[in-house]
Design a protein around this motif. Structure first.
Motif, PDB file in Angstrom:
ATOM      1  N   LEU A  67       0.816  -1.213   0.000  1.00 20.58           N
ATOM      2  CA  LEU A  67       0.000   0.000   0.000  1.00 20.58           C
ATOM      3  C   LEU A  67       0.852   1.266   0.000  1.00 20.58           C
ATOM      4  O   LEU A  67       0.667   2.163  -0.823  1.00 20.58           O
ATOM      5  CB  LEU A  67      -0.944  -0.016   1.206  1.00 20.58           C
ATOM      6  CG  LEU A  67      -1.975  -1.148   1.211  1.00 20.58           C
ATOM      7  CD1 LEU A  67      -2.794  -1.136   2.493  1.00 20.58           C
ATOM      8  CD2 LEU A  67      -2.893  -1.046  -0.005  1.00 20.58           C
ATOM      9  N   HIS A 107      -5.399   8.306   1.023  1.00 23.09           N
ATOM     10  CA  HIS A 107      -4.882   7.010   1.460  1.00 23.09           C
ATOM     11  C   HIS A 107      -3.550   7.035   2.190  1.00 23.09           C
ATOM     12  O   HIS A 107      -3.266   6.133   2.976  1.00 23.09           O
ATOM     13  CB  HIS A 107      -4.742   6.084   0.238  1.00 23.09           C
ATOM     14  CG  HIS A 107      -5.962   5.980  -0.595  1.00 23.09           C
ATOM     15  ND1 HIS A 107      -7.176   5.556  -0.104  1.00 23.09           N
ATOM     16  CD2 HIS A 107      -6.173   6.270  -1.925  1.00 23.09           C
ATOM     17  CE1 HIS A 107      -8.082   5.560  -1.083  1.00 23.09           C
ATOM     18  NE2 HIS A 107      -7.499   6.001  -2.182  1.00 23.09           N
ATOM     19  N   GLY A 144      -3.471   6.633   6.021  1.00 22.96           N
ATOM     20  CA  GLY A 144      -3.951   5.315   6.445  1.00 22.96           C
ATOM     21  C   GLY A 144      -2.952   4.217   6.128  1.00 22.96           C
ATOM     22  O   GLY A 144      -2.789   3.264   6.900  1.00 22.96           O
ATOM     23  N   ASN A 145      -2.259   4.347   5.002  1.00 18.51           N
ATOM     24  CA  ASN A 145      -1.267   3.339   4.631  1.00 18.51           C
ATOM     25  C   ASN A 145      -0.115   3.291   5.630  1.00 18.51           C
ATOM     26  O   ASN A 145       0.479   2.227   5.863  1.00 18.51           O
ATOM     27  CB  ASN A 145      -0.721   3.632   3.235  1.00 18.51           C
ATOM     28  CG  ASN A 145      -1.776   3.448   2.147  1.00 18.51           C
ATOM     29  OD1 ASN A 145      -2.804   2.817   2.373  1.00 18.51           O
ATOM     30  ND2 ASN A 145      -1.526   4.012   0.984  1.00 18.51           N
ATOM     31  N   TRP A 169       0.091   0.912   8.837  1.00 18.47           N
ATOM     32  CA  TRP A 169       0.611  -0.452   8.789  1.00 18.47           C
ATOM     33  C   TRP A 169       2.006  -0.549   9.397  1.00 18.47           C
ATOM     34  O   TRP A 169       2.313  -1.490  10.126  1.00 18.47           O
ATOM     35  CB  TRP A 169       0.635  -0.945   7.344  1.00 18.47           C
ATOM     36  CG  TRP A 169      -0.730  -1.211   6.792  1.00 18.47           C
ATOM     37  CD1 TRP A 169      -1.583  -0.291   6.253  1.00 18.47           C
ATOM     38  CD2 TRP A 169      -1.416  -2.466   6.743  1.00 18.47           C
ATOM     39  NE1 TRP A 169      -2.752  -0.902   5.866  1.00 18.47           N
ATOM     40  CE2 TRP A 169      -2.670  -2.232   6.148  1.00 18.47           C
ATOM     41  CE3 TRP A 169      -1.081  -3.759   7.125  1.00 18.47           C
ATOM     42  CZ2 TRP A 169      -3.594  -3.253   5.934  1.00 18.47           C
ATOM     43  CZ3 TRP A 169      -1.992  -4.783   6.917  1.00 18.47           C
ATOM     44  CH2 TRP A 169      -3.241  -4.522   6.326  1.00 18.47           C
ATOM     45  N   VAL A 215     -10.228  -2.515  11.529  1.00 17.13           N
ATOM     46  CA  VAL A 215      -9.325  -1.636  10.799  1.00 17.13           C
ATOM     47  C   VAL A 215      -9.300  -1.998   9.312  1.00 17.13           C
ATOM     48  O   VAL A 215      -9.335  -1.118   8.437  1.00 17.13           O
ATOM     49  CB  VAL A 215      -7.904  -1.711  11.396  1.00 17.13           C
ATOM     50  CG1 VAL A 215      -6.919  -0.933  10.542  1.00 17.13           C
ATOM     51  CG2 VAL A 215      -7.903  -1.190  12.824  1.00 17.13           C
ATOM     52  N   TYR A 259     -12.496  -0.816   7.630  1.00 15.39           N
ATOM     53  CA  TYR A 259     -12.530   0.631   7.443  1.00 15.39           C
ATOM     54  C   TYR A 259     -11.630   1.062   6.287  1.00 15.39           C
ATOM     55  O   TYR A 259     -12.023   1.880   5.446  1.00 15.39           O
ATOM     56  CB  TYR A 259     -12.085   1.338   8.722  1.00 15.39           C
ATOM     57  CG  TYR A 259     -11.925   2.828   8.554  1.00 15.39           C
ATOM     58  CD1 TYR A 259     -13.035   3.662   8.492  1.00 15.39           C
ATOM     59  CD2 TYR A 259     -10.657   3.405   8.426  1.00 15.39           C
ATOM     60  CE1 TYR A 259     -12.899   5.022   8.312  1.00 15.39           C
ATOM     61  CE2 TYR A 259     -10.508   4.768   8.240  1.00 15.39           C
ATOM     62  CZ  TYR A 259     -11.627   5.569   8.186  1.00 15.39           C
ATOM     63  OH  TYR A 259     -11.489   6.914   8.004  1.00 15.39           O
ATOM     64  N   GLN A 260     -10.433   0.495   6.217  1.00 14.19           N
ATOM     65  CA  GLN A 260      -9.523   0.897   5.140  1.00 14.19           C
ATOM     66  C   GLN A 260     -10.054   0.440   3.789  1.00 14.19           C
ATOM     67  O   GLN A 260      -9.942   1.176   2.789  1.00 14.19           O
ATOM     68  CB  GLN A 260      -8.120   0.346   5.382  1.00 14.19           C
ATOM     69  CG  GLN A 260      -7.078   0.953   4.453  1.00 14.19           C
ATOM     70  CD  GLN A 260      -5.676   0.829   4.972  1.00 14.19           C
ATOM     71  OE1 GLN A 260      -5.373  -0.050   5.763  1.00 14.19           O
ATOM     72  NE2 GLN A 260      -4.782   1.698   4.512  1.00 14.19           N
ATOM     73  N   THR A 279     -12.581   2.955   2.666  1.00 18.26           N
ATOM     74  CA  THR A 279     -12.032   4.211   2.137  1.00 18.26           C
ATOM     75  C   THR A 279     -11.580   4.043   0.692  1.00 18.26           C
ATOM     76  O   THR A 279     -11.763   4.946  -0.136  1.00 18.26           O
ATOM     77  CB  THR A 279     -10.846   4.711   2.984  1.00 18.26           C
ATOM     78  OG1 THR A 279      -9.783   3.749   2.946  1.00 18.26           O
ATOM     79  CG2 THR A 279     -11.264   4.948   4.428  1.00 18.26           C
ATOM     80  N   TYR A 280     -10.996   2.901   0.363  1.00 23.47           N
ATOM     81  CA  TYR A 280     -10.585   2.680  -1.025  1.00 23.47           C
ATOM     82  C   TYR A 280     -11.803   2.576  -1.942  1.00 23.47           C
ATOM     83  O   TYR A 280     -11.757   3.007  -3.101  1.00 23.47           O
ATOM     84  CB  TYR A 280      -9.720   1.423  -1.130  1.00 23.47           C
ATOM     85  CG  TYR A 280      -8.267   1.671  -0.806  1.00 23.47           C
ATOM     86  CD1 TYR A 280      -7.376   2.077  -1.793  1.00 23.47           C
ATOM     87  CD2 TYR A 280      -7.781   1.511   0.489  1.00 23.47           C
ATOM     88  CE1 TYR A 280      -6.045   2.323  -1.507  1.00 23.47           C
ATOM     89  CE2 TYR A 280      -6.453   1.749   0.793  1.00 23.47           C
ATOM     90  CZ  TYR A 280      -5.593   2.157  -0.205  1.00 23.47           C
ATOM     91  OH  TYR A 280      -4.278   2.403   0.090  1.00 23.47           O
TER      92      TYR A 280
END
Length: 339
Positions: free
Chosen positions: A21, A52, A55-56, A59, A309, A312-313, A316-317
């Motif tokens: 990501l 993004h 959020g990436n 990780w 999590v 949710y991610q 968003t994508y």
């Protein structure tokens, strides 16, 4: 399955998520001066990763935290021995993130150019240094009987480590070009698609050399399977991009990075940080792990929150799945910038 193995696997999954990501984030940032011909196209490229990038980065934070909690000896040796490269990565990420937030705050061209340079450098350094770091983790570094790293920065800058950096750099550039081709429309989409094929060919050659070397150094049957699948996925992604199928091309580079990282972890197991001084000094999932009680509590917490999590991610994508065109960039911003 022992909890130490479970957490080794979960940490591997976290790093796979981060590289697949954040990898295209880095690629898009590095390609700003290559693909974008004006401020509008630079804005288009930045906007593709705008929803993004933060959020990436979760990780890598989670991977570091999980390593600290599940394998404290691994964390201590890794972060003390790799202190300078990890510090450079941290500084680069901070500067890069500031650039995303501040670039649009003022209209002057000089202001935007400086922040664009911060995005480019802040993407380039982690892209190459993560490869150097992971190549050394897999190959092994000098560790003594007290589990301390006894090398220095130049120990990490060996041919295998540097090749690892070149591979991640080229893979992330290819991945980023694929993402721009997938998420934009117009001339920049065509340029990104063509560039992804060119970069992909170079990445494929470097990756094959590196993975063969890694297989010879530390590989096993399982890692060999992952490496072969990674090579096939990368080649398949390049052919799909050349055929104008950007979605499948991006899936190909995504899968190639995921499978290659998975292969590195399979080849590493049961070690977490091999010692080149003496194999008896190597850190393993057993001698570097936390207590059994700690791992049990962590497993319960992870079972509850990780699916939330991930959901949710993924959402968003899905929300930001549409392509970005020139008409999505406000004209007022460009006029204020003198364009």
């Amino acid at each position: 399955m022992e909890l130490t193995t479970v957490w080794f696997t979960l940490i591997a999954v976290l790093w796979i998520g981060y590289f697949t990501l954040e990898g295209f984030d880095f690629g898009v940032g590095m390609l700003l001066p290559v693909l974008a011909r004006n401020d509008r196209e630079r804005r288009m490229m930045i906007n593709t990763i705008g929803p993004h990038w933060d959020g990436n980065e979760v990780w890598v934070l989670t991977a570091g935290g999980a390593t600290f909690a599940a394998f404290p000896e691994w964390y201590a040796t890794l972060f003390s021995g790799f202190y300078l490269p990890l510090l450079l990565i941290l500084v680069a990420l901070i500067v890069r993130n500031l650039a995303f937030e501040y670039r649009h705050q003022r209209p002057e061209k000089a202001w935007k150019d400086r922040w664009d340079l911060a995005i480019i450098v802040g993407s380039f350094l982690p892209a190459i240094l993560w490869g150097v770091a992971f190549a050394n983790i897999v190959r092994g570094v000098p560790i003594d009987e007290t589990k301390d790293f006894t090398g220095n920065l130049f120990t990490l800058l060996n041919p295998f480590g540097l090749l690892g950096g070149v591979v991640t750099l080229l893979l992330f550039l290819t991945h980023g070009a694929m993402f721009v081709a997938l998420k934009t429309d117009g001339d920049i989409r065509l340029r990104a698609r063509a560039l992804s094929v060119q970069l992909g060919l170079g990445a494929a050659v470097a990756a094959v050399v590196f993975l063969i070397w890694a297989q010879v150094e530390t590989g096993n049957v399982g890692s060999a399977v992952f490496y072969v699948l990674a090579a096939l996925a990368l080649v398949g992604g390049i052919f799909m991009a050349r055929a104008g199928r950007e979605g499948w091309g991006f899936i190909g580079t995504f899968a190639a990075i995921a499978l290659a990282v998975a292969g590195l972890f399979v080849g590493l197991f049961p070690d977490v940080m091999p010692s080149t001084t003496d194999a008896a000094y190597s850190l393993t999932t057993t001698n570097a792990s936390a207590t059994d009680y700690t791992l049990k509590v962590m497993t319960i917490v992870a079972a509850i929150f990780v699916p939330i999590v991930l959901a949710y991610q993924a959402w968003t994508y899905w929300v930001f799945r549409r392509r970005i065109s020139e008409h999505h960039i406000p004209e007022a911003e460009l006029e204020a910038a003198g364009r």
